[in-house]
Motif scaffolding. Structure first.
Motif, PDB file in Angstrom:
ATOM      1  N   PRO A   7       0.838  -1.200   0.000  1.00 26.29           N
ATOM      2  CA  PRO A   7       0.000   0.000   0.000  1.00 26.29           C
ATOM      3  C   PRO A   7       0.875   1.253   0.000  1.00 26.29           C
ATOM      4  CG  PRO A   7      -0.718  -1.546   1.686  1.00 26.29           C
ATOM      5  CD  PRO A   7       0.581  -2.060   1.147  1.00 26.29           C
ATOM      6  N   ARG A   8       0.354   2.307  -0.581  1.00 26.69           N
ATOM      7  CA  ARG A   8       1.058   3.581  -0.644  1.00 26.69           C
ATOM      8  C   ARG A   8       0.032   4.695  -0.721  1.00 26.69           C
ATOM      9  NH1 ARG A   8       4.636   4.736  -5.130  1.00 26.69           N
ATOM     10  NH2 ARG A   8       3.794   6.808  -5.030  1.00 26.69           N
ATOM     11  N   PRO A   9       0.396   5.906  -0.340  1.00 26.27           N
ATOM     12  CA  PRO A   9      -0.549   7.009  -0.491  1.00 26.27           C
ATOM     13  C   PRO A   9      -0.852   7.222  -1.972  1.00 26.27           C
ATOM     14  CG  PRO A   9       1.612   7.814   0.205  1.00 26.27           C
ATOM     15  CD  PRO A   9       1.677   6.325   0.209  1.00 26.27           C
ATOM     16  N   GLN A  10      -2.115   7.437  -2.282  1.00 20.59           N
ATOM     17  CA  GLN A  10      -2.520   7.568  -3.677  1.00 20.59           C
ATOM     18  C   GLN A  10      -2.434   8.997  -4.199  1.00 20.59           C
ATOM     19  OE1 GLN A  10      -3.152   4.797  -5.621  1.00 20.59           O
ATOM     20  NE2 GLN A  10      -2.268   3.924  -3.774  1.00 20.59           N
ATOM     21  N   SER A  11      -2.325   9.961  -3.285  1.00 16.62           N
ATOM     22  CA  SER A  11      -2.270  11.361  -3.721  1.00 16.62           C
ATOM     23  C   SER A  11      -1.572  12.202  -2.663  1.00 16.62           C
ATOM     24  CB  SER A  11      -3.685  11.894  -3.940  1.00 16.62           C
ATOM     25  OG  SER A  11      -4.367  11.969  -2.695  1.00 16.62           O
ATOM     26  N   LEU A  12      -1.214  13.421  -3.064  1.00 21.15           N
ATOM     27  CA  LEU A  12      -0.637  14.359  -2.109  1.00 21.15           C
ATOM     28  C   LEU A  12      -1.651  14.708  -1.028  1.00 21.15           C
ATOM     29  CD1 LEU A  12       1.255  16.721  -4.571  1.00 21.15           C
ATOM     30  CD2 LEU A  12       2.266  15.068  -2.991  1.00 21.15           C
ATOM     31  N   GLY A  13      -2.913  14.771  -1.412  1.00 23.70           N
ATOM     32  CA  GLY A  13      -3.967  15.056  -0.429  1.00 23.70           C
ATOM     33  C   GLY A  13      -4.068  13.964   0.624  1.00 23.70           C
ATOM     34  N   GLU A  14      -3.989  12.704   0.196  1.00 24.85           N
ATOM     35  CA  GLU A  14      -4.041  11.604   1.164  1.00 24.85           C
ATOM     36  C   GLU A  14      -2.845  11.676   2.115  1.00 24.85           C
ATOM     37  OE1 GLU A  14      -4.167   6.723   1.484  1.00 24.85           O
ATOM     38  OE2 GLU A  14      -3.970   7.654  -0.500  1.00 24.85           O
ATOM     39  N   LEU A  15      -1.689  12.002   1.576  1.00 19.33           N
ATOM     40  CA  LEU A  15      -0.486  12.146   2.396  1.00 19.33           C
ATOM     41  C   LEU A  15      -0.657  13.279   3.407  1.00 19.33           C
ATOM     42  CD1 LEU A  15       2.387  10.860   2.511  1.00 19.33           C
ATOM     43  CD2 LEU A  15       3.121  12.696   0.996  1.00 19.33           C
ATOM     44  N   PHE A  16      -1.158  14.431   2.927  1.00 15.34           N
ATOM     45  CA  PHE A  16      -1.387  15.583   3.808  1.00 15.34           C
ATOM     46  C   PHE A  16      -2.335  15.218   4.944  1.00 15.34           C
ATOM     47  CE2 PHE A  16      -4.089  19.112   5.072  1.00 15.34           C
ATOM     48  CZ  PHE A  16      -3.162  20.081   5.434  1.00 15.34           C
ATOM     49  N   TRP A  17      -3.484  14.632   4.626  1.00 12.67           N
ATOM     50  CA  TRP A  17      -4.481  14.334   5.657  1.00 12.67           C
ATOM     51  C   TRP A  17      -4.035  13.212   6.579  1.00 12.67           C
ATOM     52  CZ3 TRP A  17      -7.419  17.954   7.045  1.00 12.67           C
ATOM     53  CH2 TRP A  17      -7.874  18.888   6.126  1.00 12.67           C
ATOM     54  N   ALA A  18      -3.261  12.268   6.071  1.00 18.63           N
ATOM     55  CA  ALA A  18      -2.736  11.201   6.936  1.00 18.63           C
ATOM     56  C   ALA A  18      -1.822  11.801   8.003  1.00 18.63           C
ATOM     57  CB  ALA A  18      -1.975  10.164   6.105  1.00 18.63           C
ATOM     58  N   TYR A  76       7.520   8.790  -1.497  1.00 19.75           N
ATOM     59  CA  TYR A  76       6.424   8.489  -2.415  1.00 19.75           C
ATOM     60  C   TYR A  76       6.188   9.539  -3.502  1.00 19.75           C
ATOM     61  CZ  TYR A  76       5.342   4.579   0.562  1.00 19.75           C
ATOM     62  OH  TYR A  76       5.431   3.405   1.254  1.00 19.75           O
ATOM     63  N   PHE A  77       6.476  10.821  -3.204  1.00 21.38           N
ATOM     64  CA  PHE A  77       6.152  11.874  -4.173  1.00 21.38           C
ATOM     65  C   PHE A  77       7.269  12.897  -4.361  1.00 21.38           C
ATOM     66  CE2 PHE A  77       1.947  10.502  -2.614  1.00 21.38           C
ATOM     67  CZ  PHE A  77       1.337  10.194  -3.817  1.00 21.38           C
ATOM     68  N   ARG A  80       7.514  17.342  -3.574  1.00 27.66           N
ATOM     69  CA  ARG A  80       6.111  17.744  -3.366  1.00 27.66           C
ATOM     70  C   ARG A  80       5.491  16.935  -2.228  1.00 27.66           C
ATOM     71  NH1 ARG A  80       2.574  17.065  -7.813  1.00 27.66           N
ATOM     72  NH2 ARG A  80       3.540  15.029  -8.008  1.00 27.66           N
ATOM     73  N   GLY A  81       5.832  15.668  -2.149  1.00 34.19           N
ATOM     74  CA  GLY A  81       5.343  14.831  -1.058  1.00 34.19           C
ATOM     75  C   GLY A  81       5.934  15.250   0.273  1.00 34.19           C
ATOM     76  N   ALA A  82       7.226  15.611   0.248  1.00 35.59           N
ATOM     77  CA  ALA A  82       7.869  16.077   1.476  1.00 35.59           C
ATOM     78  C   ALA A  82       7.160  17.318   2.007  1.00 35.59           C
ATOM     79  CB  ALA A  82       9.350  16.360   1.221  1.00 35.59           C
ATOM     80  N   LEU A  83       6.842  18.253   1.107  1.00 37.63           N
ATOM     81  CA  LEU A  83       6.138  19.475   1.528  1.00 37.63           C
ATOM     82  C   LEU A  83       4.719  19.176   2.005  1.00 37.63           C
ATOM     83  CD1 LEU A  83       7.282  22.078  -1.159  1.00 37.63           C
ATOM     84  CD2 LEU A  83       7.965  21.930   1.244  1.00 37.63           C
ATOM     85  N   ALA A  84       4.011  18.291   1.312  1.00 35.83           N
ATOM     86  CA  ALA A  84       2.635  17.954   1.691  1.00 35.83           C
ATOM     87  C   ALA A  84       2.598  17.276   3.056  1.00 35.83           C
ATOM     88  CB  ALA A  84       1.992  17.053   0.635  1.00 35.83           C
ATOM     89  N   ALA A  85       3.500  16.328   3.281  1.00 33.58           N
ATOM     90  CA  ALA A  85       3.527  15.629   4.563  1.00 33.58           C
ATOM     91  C   ALA A  85       3.907  16.582   5.693  1.00 33.58           C
ATOM     92  CB  ALA A  85       4.507  14.453   4.496  1.00 33.58           C
ATOM     93  N   MET A  86       4.886  17.441   5.449  1.00 37.74           N
ATOM     94  CA  MET A  86       5.291  18.401   6.477  1.00 37.74           C
ATOM     95  C   MET A  86       4.161  19.385   6.770  1.00 37.74           C
ATOM     96  SD  MET A  86       8.541  20.979   6.639  1.00 37.74           S
ATOM     97  CE  MET A  86       7.937  22.020   5.328  1.00 37.74           C
ATOM     98  N   ALA A  87       3.482  19.850   5.739  1.00 38.14           N
ATOM     99  CA  ALA A  87       2.349  20.760   5.953  1.00 38.14           C
ATOM    100  C   ALA A  87       1.252  20.064   6.755  1.00 38.14           C
ATOM    101  CB  ALA A  87       1.804  21.244   4.611  1.00 38.14           C
ATOM    102  N   GLY A  88       1.005  18.797   6.463  1.00 30.72           N
ATOM    103  CA  GLY A  88       0.026  18.046   7.231  1.00 30.72           C
ATOM    104  C   GLY A  88       0.418  17.933   8.692  1.00 30.72           C
ATOM    105  N   MET A  89       1.706  17.746   8.935  1.00 30.85           N
ATOM    106  CA  MET A  89       2.202  17.634  10.309  1.00 30.85           C
ATOM    107  C   MET A  89       2.064  18.936  11.076  1.00 30.85           C
ATOM    108  SD  MET A  89       3.217  14.744  11.390  1.00 30.85           S
ATOM    109  CE  MET A  89       3.546  15.019  13.067  1.00 30.85           C
ATOM    110  N   LEU A  90       2.140  20.079  10.373  1.00 29.34           N
ATOM    111  CA  LEU A  90       2.274  21.356  11.071  1.00 29.34           C
ATOM    112  C   LEU A  90       1.063  22.292  11.006  1.00 29.34           C
ATOM    113  CD1 LEU A  90       5.962  22.144  10.051  1.00 29.34           C
ATOM    114  CD2 LEU A  90       5.142  21.162  12.196  1.00 29.34           C
ATOM    115  N   ALA A  91       0.339  22.331   9.912  1.00 31.70           N
ATOM    116  CA  ALA A  91      -0.666  23.380   9.699  1.00 31.70           C
ATOM    117  C   ALA A  91      -1.794  23.365  10.740  1.00 31.70           C
ATOM    118  CB  ALA A  91      -1.231  23.284   8.288  1.00 31.70           C
ATOM    119  N   LEU A  92      -2.658  22.400  10.698  1.00 31.67           N
ATOM    120  CA  LEU A  92      -3.793  22.343  11.623  1.00 31.67           C
ATOM    121  C   LEU A  92      -3.349  22.176  13.074  1.00 31.67           C
ATOM    122  CD1 LEU A  92      -6.840  22.565  11.627  1.00 31.67           C
ATOM    123  CD2 LEU A  92      -6.963  20.092  11.286  1.00 31.67           C
TER     124      LEU A  92
END
Length: 191
Positions: A7-18, A76-77, A80-92
């Motif tokens: 299994p792998r994240p299917q999109s940057l959005g899935e990575l962000f929300w995970a 995985y990406f 762009r994936g690094a930025l999405a995952a980091m933003a998910g970790m930090l934003a909300l």
């Protein structure tokens, strides 16, 4: 690169929300949550990959879990994936922490609030110990073998807890020795 069958994240959005969900669960320490989410639930990493990447995340400057999120996103990406995952970790989580800090400022002087927060220390210690035991299982496949890994873990615990050496000394001394031993074990034989 990850195995295509896993299994792998299917999109940057899935990575962000995970990673957003992961960060929102991680009050007081996220190691237990990260391991459960990325290895057990989502299976984006094997236990061995998790141990390796968590070790690398710990020796890099900055928060361990943010470093790990960047590595997983990049895996995985790319950038762009690094930025999405980091933003998910930090934003909300950042917005939530700012709001909680404002509320806490109004109640910080109350003895019951301070006592309740001190009581959470035992929970945090238990989480770290529990995850440590779960991660130790993956050491069975380590090239040095379980007994040598046990000695290295014991040396780290003694250096940090008994001798109270700073992490900046323990990492290069014990971690450097562990890396050198593993490198030597994995090096092809010289003829």
């Amino acid at each position: 690169m990850p195995n295509d069958d896993r299994p792998r994240p299917q999109s940057l959005g899935e990575l962000f929300w995970a990673f957003t969900w992961l960060a929102l669960q991680g009050f007081g320490g996220v190691l237990a949550v990260v391991q459960r989410e990325l290895v057990d639930r989502r299976r984006w990493l094997t236990p061995e990959e998790f141990v390796e990447e968590w070790a690398a995340a710990q020796i890099l400057p900055g928060p361990n879990v943010v470093n790990l999120s960047i590595m997983v996103g990049d895996r995985y990406f790319g950038w762009r994936g690094a930025l999405a995952a980091m933003a998910g970790m930090l934003a909300l989580p950042m917005l939530l922490v700012v709001a909680l800090a404002a509320v806490y400022a109004g109640f910080a002087d109350h003895a019951r609030v301070a006592g309740a927060l001190r009581g959470m220390g035992a929970v945090a210690a238990g989480l770290v110990a529990g995850v440590g035991l779960r991660l130790a299982v993956s050491l069975r496949k380590h090239p040095l073998g379980l007994p040598v890994c046990g000695v290295i873990a014991a040396a780290t615990i003694i250096a940090m807890s008994v001798l109270r050496l700073p992490l900046a000394w323990v990492l290069p001394m014990v971690g450097g020795a562990a890396c050198a031993l593993t490198w030597r074990k994995l090096a092809p034989p010289q003829h």
